[in-house]
Design an enzyme around this catalytic site. Sequence first.
Site, PDB file in Angstrom:
ATOM      1  N   GLU A 209      26.482 -66.338  63.636  1.00 27.76           N
ATOM      2  CA  GLU A 209      26.072 -64.902  63.643  1.00 27.76           C
ATOM      3  C   GLU A 209      26.864 -64.205  62.558  1.00 27.76           C
ATOM      4  O   GLU A 209      26.346 -63.325  62.081  1.00 27.76           O
ATOM      5  CB  GLU A 209      26.406 -64.211  64.802  1.00 27.76           C
ATOM      6  CG  GLU A 209      25.392 -64.680  66.158  1.00 27.76           C
ATOM      7  CD  GLU A 209      25.752 -65.985  66.713  1.00 27.76           C
ATOM      8  OE1 GLU A 209      25.116 -66.316  67.732  1.00 27.76           O
ATOM      9  OE2 GLU A 209      26.913 -66.431  66.478  1.00 27.76           O
TER      10      GLU A 209
ATOM     11  N   ASP B  30      19.339 -59.251  24.509  1.00 26.49           N
ATOM     12  CA  ASP B  30      18.747 -58.531  23.238  1.00 26.49           C
ATOM     13  C   ASP B  30      19.835 -58.942  22.094  1.00 26.49           C
ATOM     14  O   ASP B  30      21.098 -59.161  22.430  1.00 26.49           O
ATOM     15  CB  ASP B  30      18.801 -57.154  23.827  1.00 26.49           C
ATOM     16  CG  ASP B  30      18.089 -56.474  22.681  1.00 26.49           C
ATOM     17  OD1 ASP B  30      17.170 -56.912  21.751  1.00 26.49           O
ATOM     18  OD2 ASP B  30      18.187 -55.173  22.623  1.00 26.49           O
TER      19      ASP B  30
ATOM     20  N   ASN C 292      32.119 -67.368  67.780  1.00 23.41           N
ATOM     21  CA  ASN C 292      31.469 -67.084  66.344  1.00 23.41           C
ATOM     22  C   ASN C 292      31.753 -65.922  65.689  1.00 23.41           C
ATOM     23  O   ASN C 292      32.028 -66.016  64.419  1.00 23.41           O
ATOM     24  CB  ASN C 292      29.953 -67.356  66.656  1.00 23.41           C
ATOM     25  CG  ASN C 292      29.446 -68.817  66.923  1.00 23.41           C
ATOM     26  OD1 ASN C 292      30.128 -69.559  67.003  1.00 23.41           O
ATOM     27  ND2 ASN C 292      28.067 -68.635  67.398  1.00 23.41           N
TER      28      ASN C 292
ATOM     29  N   ILE D 108      23.647 -70.848  65.789  1.00 26.58           N
ATOM     30  CA  ILE D 108      23.418 -69.780  64.699  1.00 26.58           C
ATOM     31  C   ILE D 108      24.719 -69.035  64.457  1.00 26.58           C
ATOM     32  O   ILE D 108      25.477 -68.572  65.327  1.00 26.58           O
ATOM     33  CB  ILE D 108      22.371 -68.682  65.352  1.00 26.58           C
ATOM     34  CG1 ILE D 108      21.036 -69.083  65.533  1.00 26.58           C
ATOM     35  CG2 ILE D 108      22.104 -67.607  64.349  1.00 26.58           C
ATOM     36  CD1 ILE D 108      20.243 -68.062  66.303  1.00 26.58           C
TER      37      ILE D 108
ATOM     38  N   ALA E  80      25.132 -70.860  70.001  1.00 29.00           N
ATOM     39  CA  ALA E  80      26.151 -71.804  69.301  1.00 29.00           C
ATOM     40  C   ALA E  80      25.350 -72.324  67.828  1.00 29.00           C
ATOM     41  O   ALA E  80      26.424 -72.617  66.922  1.00 29.00           O
ATOM     42  CB  ALA E  80      26.417 -72.974  70.168  1.00 29.00           C
TER      43      ALA E  80
ATOM     44  N   ASP F 118      35.760 -67.696  64.463  1.00 31.95           N
ATOM     45  CA  ASP F 118      35.320 -68.344  63.331  1.00 31.95           C
ATOM     46  C   ASP F 118      35.243 -67.407  61.803  1.00 31.95           C
ATOM     47  O   ASP F 118      35.495 -67.690  60.906  1.00 31.95           O
ATOM     48  CB  ASP F 118      34.030 -68.597  63.581  1.00 31.95           C
ATOM     49  CG  ASP F 118      33.778 -70.018  64.538  1.00 31.95           C
ATOM     50  OD1 ASP F 118      34.841 -70.363  64.634  1.00 31.95           O
ATOM     51  OD2 ASP F 118      32.877 -70.413  64.800  1.00 31.95           O
TER      52      ASP F 118
END
Length: 888
Positions: free
Chosen positions: A290, A332, A722, A288, A286, A726
């Site tokens: 992913e 330049d 996740n 992390i 939870a 998500d």
Amino acid sequence: MPTLSVPDHPHQIPIDQLVTDLAVNPKKGLSADEAQNRYEEFGPNALQEVKRESVLTILLRQFTGVIVYILAAAAGISFFLGETVEGFAIIAVLLINALTGFILEWNARQSMDALRKMDTTPARVLRDGRVREISSEEVTIGDVLVVEAGDLVAADANLFEVSQLQTDESALTGESLPVDKNTDLPPAESPLGDQHNRLFKGTPVTAGTGRAIVTGIGQQTELGKIATMVEEAKRSATPLEAKLDGLAKVLIWVTVGLATLFLVVGLIRKEEPLRLIETALALAIAAIPEGMSVVATIALAYGMLRLAEKKVIVKRLSAVETLGGTNVIFTDKTGTLTQNRIEVNTLQLPDQYAEIQADAEAKKLAVVDGDQAIIESDVYQQLIRVGVLCNNADYDLVNGQPKEVGDPVEVSLLKFALAAGHDPDQIHQDFPRKAEKAFSSDTRIMGTLHQHEGGFFVAVKGAAEEVLDRCQSLDETSRKTYYDLSEKMATDGLRTLAFAYRETDTKPGDDFADNDLTYVGLIGFLDPPRTDVTPALKACREAGIKVIMVTGDHPATALTIASKVRLIEPGEEMVLTGKDLKPFGELKAADKKELLKCRVFARVSPAQKLDMIDLYQQHGDIVGMTGDGVNDAPALKKSDIGIAMGLRGTQVAAETADMVLKDDSFASIVTAIAQGRVIFENIRKFVLFLLSCNLSEIFVVTFAGFLNVGNPLLPLQILFINIVTDVFPALALGVGRENSSLMHRPPRDPKTPIMDGRDWRMVVFYALALTASVLGAYLLGTQKLGLTEKEGNNLTFYALSFAQILHVFNLRSGRSFFVNEITRNRYIWYAIGLCLLILALTYYVPFLAQVLSIGTIPSTELWLIVAAGVAPIILVQIVKAILRWRRQ
């Protein structure tokens, strides 16, 4: 054979001493045997091959990083606990990220190939008294190079014989004009651009002939030194990569802290160890996000595709965001701020002055400053005639495309005539040439003799002092006045030529160009600024971006261009040259402060460009570098974001840089900066979204564990949320296009992380809102409505998924809830529809339902899911409205 003494600073060595030191006969060159011995001693005249990383090394490097290690550990624990599907799902995420990184790095391995391609040309050398053509790799120390117009110089060498020799060193030194070569020794401290007694490997010969003794081959040449710097220049992690790593470390500590606390509390309560481990694993998954790296990659790729439509090629995805954070741009001059071509810029007649803009293709000429009536004077017409007649170049339009042959200055005189409404071919027909006195370094003039209407016409151009001395009708006061004007034009960065003529009834002798001339005036030549540069620089100022010119050209020329394009304002007319710059290690604090104030640097070497970039990077700035020449390659690699010119730029610069501008337009950089800022704002939003979603998962699992009310979410369900529900809303946030106000703000502080204190407070607030709603629904269902633990688990899974999908509407910037950049983003609506479809599939597809432990949902539970999903939005909007009201 005695050891040869190869000089470290060959431009300071007289040719007689060089002949002795290198044991060579300049009239015969080396013998074949001696050349072979030296080849064996010094090696081939080629750039050294470097050992490249293997494919396996690049691939293995993709599996490094804190988040990768944690996910790998989570996968291992999943397999150990028998959660095979969960373990393979985590591995799939790791493989997707690794493959993306591998492809990007594999495409960035070509920067040295272009340098080596410059080694494949043949060379002509003097061997055993005869001119022989050999491979450039066989050229060795002490060889006598024989060069003429059209050759590519094979090695660094000192000239001992020249005839109107010119070389184009723009790619090596930034000098916009062809360089006149001679055999005179320059001052000891002269930079490369002023070492007129030398030839440099890889530079083309544009005019004349010459012979030179080779003093440097391969890696010893100036080109070789640049190649070494390209190899040695280290590119640190981009700001985005560094900030994502920093964010990952914060998440790791959050994960370790919560998991440890949960385990300790559970062991004190004497709960089942296996259940505690499973819950701790759920917490790790939870914590992390992913999908964060995948979404970041796709968001950057989308920005890259949008920039490609605007003729900006991005070679490294993270470069898009890096440019958005750039607050210093080193540029330049030649080919970047200017057009890299010579044009007539200033006319100084005896009594009139004008600055002009000539368009040969459209045959239009405009007076942009000075006397508008100058184009109606007879002297002006005579000036055009002399410029066309005393000229060996050719310019023509073939199928609408310009075709130029000859010296660039002489070509510009023909274009000037065309723009003024004259036909150079017709002028030549009316004044057929009878004789020519070629330009030489001794006389510094060129003269031509023409027949016209029964008489003769002499046209002369050259150095002002020489031409004025041949105009006997001028008194000393007038001669000095005109000479001072020429010096002032040169001080202003213009290359200046004087023009004169003579009309006579009788054919003059061989000295036709040496006396009785009538002075016409001066012409100042300049590599003109690009028309789109000034508004682009203005946009940079408004956006708080500091632009600095770093060029190898003459300081007066650099300052003139900087003023014309408004890179500097009145009061900022300070220019520092390479001679003014101390070695980087010797700089004191006061010296560094002075350097940070300067906006124009001229006669700067490639090594000094690296030092300047390093100085600003140590100062905490994100540095962009634009360039087009070989001399720019090390700096392009060293900078945080290297930007090469695609049309006029060298292949070396293009392959070393992170971005290539297909239209060579500095304005495209401003477009890329704007897109980069939008990308970073999008990344900040989806990171805010993902972290608040992930933290809500942590809170749900943790609070449920502390309350001892069961396990409302399984590890695989968290991983599914996740990666699927998500990621799509986050991705929609990442490809948003709107935010026109970003370019009217100063650049964000490069030292600040992606998430500042205010953002973290918002993350916690959003997570608590989601947790309160979802966990409240779970407790209501299990404690009051009699739902089983599995039904409660299903309730939490769908309620949290639905709440997180709708949570995307909380990320708006504007005050209106219904009309903002979120609601106008069509991808948000696509993402919501797709996520709802996927959630439906998890319920109705038996395989997915089995994998995610989904059971039948009664109607009561369905209403709880909808309520729990909508409640956080209402709560967040009420709190935001209260906060706005209090601020007002």
